[in-house]
Design an enzyme around this catalytic site. Structure first.
Site, short mmCIF file in Angstrom:
data_model
loop_
_atom_site.label_atom_id
_atom_site.label_comp_id
_atom_site.label_asym_id
_atom_site.label_seq_id
_atom_site.Cartn_x
_atom_site.Cartn_y
_atom_site.Cartn_z
N GLY A 45 0.95 -1.26 0.01
CA GLY A 45 0.12 0.06 -0.13
C GLY A 45 0.85 1.31 -0.05
O GLY A 45 0.55 2.11 -0.81
N CYS A 46 1.91 1.29 0.91
CA CYS A 46 3.00 2.38 0.77
C CYS A 46 3.62 2.70 -0.55
O CYS A 46 3.72 3.92 -0.90
CB CYS A 46 3.73 2.20 1.97
N THR A 47 3.89 1.69 -1.16
CA THR A 47 4.55 1.52 -2.41
C THR A 47 3.64 2.09 -3.79
O THR A 47 4.00 3.06 -4.28
CB THR A 47 5.30 0.42 -2.76
#
Length: 150
Positions: A45-47
């Site tokens: 998700g962060c990527t």
């Protein structure tokens, strides 16, 4: 947890990025600033979120925005994340959680029925005078730019 909202003064902060360069709110006076908090570098998700901002970075620049990513990862992890995905914006290594706590994004989370403390995925848009213009608590990781640039 602090609940900052639209119209509040943004917290004064100071933290080092992946290269040891100190960034503070005052450095961005006269620019709009997107500060996005994410739980952990190199997770799906962060990527997706950071890559969406990267892919639209020129649009942000053309509208006088600067972007800062913040997580509790150390400088080495942030540097690896930034270099791997070629992010054109700094990633603050807030391993003492001073910026995270100042913005009130650290607190209880639930995952698979388990409760634990962690970073909430929240984005703040700060205007040229340091006033919070928008707080996005329901971040769409794959299309975050659309939430920010209307």
């Amino acid at each position: 947890m602090i609940h900052l909202q639209k119209g509040d003064n943004a917290p004064q902060f100071s933290a080092k990025d992946q290269d040891g360069i100190v960034h503070s709110l005052a450095d961005y006076k006269g620019k709009k600033l997107v500060v996005f908090f994410y739980p952990k570098a190199n997770t799906p998700g962060c990527t997706a979120e950071a890559c969406n901002l990267r892919d639209n970075f020129e649009r942000f620049q053309s509208q006088n925005y600067a972007i800062l990513g913040v997580s509790a990862d150390n400088a080495k992890s942030q540097s690896n994340f930034k270099n791997k995905y070629k992010f054109p914006f700094p990633l603050l290594a807030d391993d003492d959680k001073s910026v995270i706590e100042a913005f009130g994004v650290w607190g209880p989370k639930k995952f698979l029925g388990r409760t634990y403390d962690g970073i909430h995925r929240v984005t703040f848009v700060i205007d040229e005078q340091g006033i919070i213009e928008e707080v996005i608590r329901e971040v769409k990781t794959k299309d975050h730019t659309a939430q920010l640039l209307k």
